[in-house]
Design an enzyme around this catalytic site. Structure first.
Site, PDB file in Angstrom:
ATOM      1  N   SER A 198       0.839  -1.199   0.000  1.00 21.68           N
ATOM      2  CA  SER A 198       0.000   0.000   0.000  1.00 21.68           C
ATOM      3  C   SER A 198       0.868   1.241   0.000  1.00 21.68           C
ATOM      4  O   SER A 198       2.021   1.224   0.457  1.00 21.68           O
ATOM      5  CB  SER A 198      -0.890   0.007   1.245  1.00 21.68           C
ATOM      6  OG  SER A 198      -1.566   1.240   1.405  1.00 21.68           O
ATOM      7  N   TYR A 238      -1.871  -0.954  10.601  1.00 17.24           N
ATOM      8  CA  TYR A 238      -1.987  -1.394   9.211  1.00 17.24           C
ATOM      9  C   TYR A 238      -0.788  -0.910   8.396  1.00 17.24           C
ATOM     10  O   TYR A 238      -0.193  -1.688   7.629  1.00 17.24           O
ATOM     11  CB  TYR A 238      -3.288  -0.838   8.628  1.00 17.24           C
ATOM     12  CG  TYR A 238      -3.492  -1.077   7.155  1.00 17.24           C
ATOM     13  CD1 TYR A 238      -4.020  -2.279   6.692  1.00 17.24           C
ATOM     14  CD2 TYR A 238      -3.199  -0.085   6.217  1.00 17.24           C
ATOM     15  CE1 TYR A 238      -4.237  -2.496   5.340  1.00 17.24           C
ATOM     16  CE2 TYR A 238      -3.416  -0.291   4.862  1.00 17.24           C
ATOM     17  CZ  TYR A 238      -3.928  -1.490   4.429  1.00 17.24           C
ATOM     18  OH  TYR A 238      -4.131  -1.698   3.086  1.00 17.24           O
TER      19      TYR A 238
END
Length: 293
Positions: free
Chosen positions: A186, A199
């Site tokens: 990401s 995360y």
């Protein structure tokens, strides 16, 4: 001049009224519905005869990749949570519509035995494994480091990191020269948001995993790469517990002014799995709407 699409206006840029109150998010509850390439992706045989296993393959990026892989000629196994069965069946039907075999494998990648069984079931069904896509992920909005419970921390780490170890180690004996491993990392690995601290940590670790594993497996002719999405409209997003106003404007801070759609990620995964990427390994491919890594 050729008739081209303005990327700023290719998809919706507002997502009001989409909050889902728990993970996993579900596709049928989203509005607008994500574009997975159902009507647009056209294959050209780039993955003919190959077999792929996709964690988190029921919806979002996983569904878009499954559609693209099937239309490129691959059989596809889909790992999904039991709660996501409706989405998984819909994705499997799209794979079958492309003339390829599909299996759905229900379970939780937080469980080591399940991960190993999922690989075994894939190999038993298809007779081998050529592409492993490590895509399953979990995130929640955090209101300060002191609010993260150990149970939530463990869930993020086991879903996003431990599962990668278990799936890859189980798959390794079945992977041959020419096989491909692709991780979904990401932009959060490079530009972390404080509300996604746990995360983002896992996504940074996935970058290191990808680069190190590419060096380890290169001598065996196995390529390892990652795709780094920016803000993409998937069921994970409305179930992240963001405030309604933030969710409504999701992705509008990118240079292109909108969130991406899963269909816009799929070609990156096809490229990395295909022979066109025969000299690409250890790469992190950004698909971010212009946000720099």
């Amino acid at each position: 001049m050729a008739d081209t699409t303005d990327p700023r206006a290719a998809h919706p840029d507002e997502f009001e009224g989409n909050t889902q109150h728990s993970q996993p998010g579900l596709t049928h509850q989203m509005s607008p519905q994500p574009d997975h390439g159902e009507k647009t992706y056209r294959g050209s045989g780039q993955l003919e005869g190959r077999c792929a296993l996709i964690s988190g393959g029921d919806s979002g990026i996983g569904r878009a990749v499954a559609i693209a892989y099937a239309r490129e000629g691959a059989d596809v196994a889909l790992i999904h949570l039991p709660e996501e069965e409706r989405d998984a069946i819909a994705t499997a039907e799209l794979v079958a519509d492309a003339g390829r075999r599909a299996i759905t494998i229900a379970g939780d990648v937080q469980d080591e035995d399940f991960c190993r069984d999922a690989v075994a079931q894939t190999v038993d069904t298809f007779g081998g494994l050529d592409i492993l896509v490590l895509n399953a992920a979990y995130q929640q909005d955090r209101d300060g480091i002191e609010t993260i419970s150990t149970a939530e921390w463990d869930r993020v780490m086991r879903t996003n990191l431990y599962s990668m170890l278990w799936l890859t180690s189980a798959a390794r004996p079945h992977l041959h020269a020419g096989a491909s491993i692709i991780t979904t990392t990401s932009i959060q690995a490079f530009d972390p948001s404080p509300g996604l601290i746990d995360y983002a940590m896992t996504k940074a670790a996935q970058v290191a995993f990808t680069k190190a594993l590419a060096q380890d497996l290169g001598e065996a002719g196995i390529r390892v790469n990652a795709v780094a999405p920016g803000p993409i409209w998937t069921p994970l997003i409305p179930a992240t517990d963001w405030p309604a106003d933030k969710l409504a404007e999701f992705g509008q801070d990118t240079p292109l002014g909108r969130a991406g759609q899963p269909a816009e990620l799929a070609p990156a995964y096809v490229y990395l799995a295909s022979d066109a990427a025969s000299y690409t390994s250890g790469a992190i491919l950004p698909v971010t709407g212009g946000k720099p890594l």
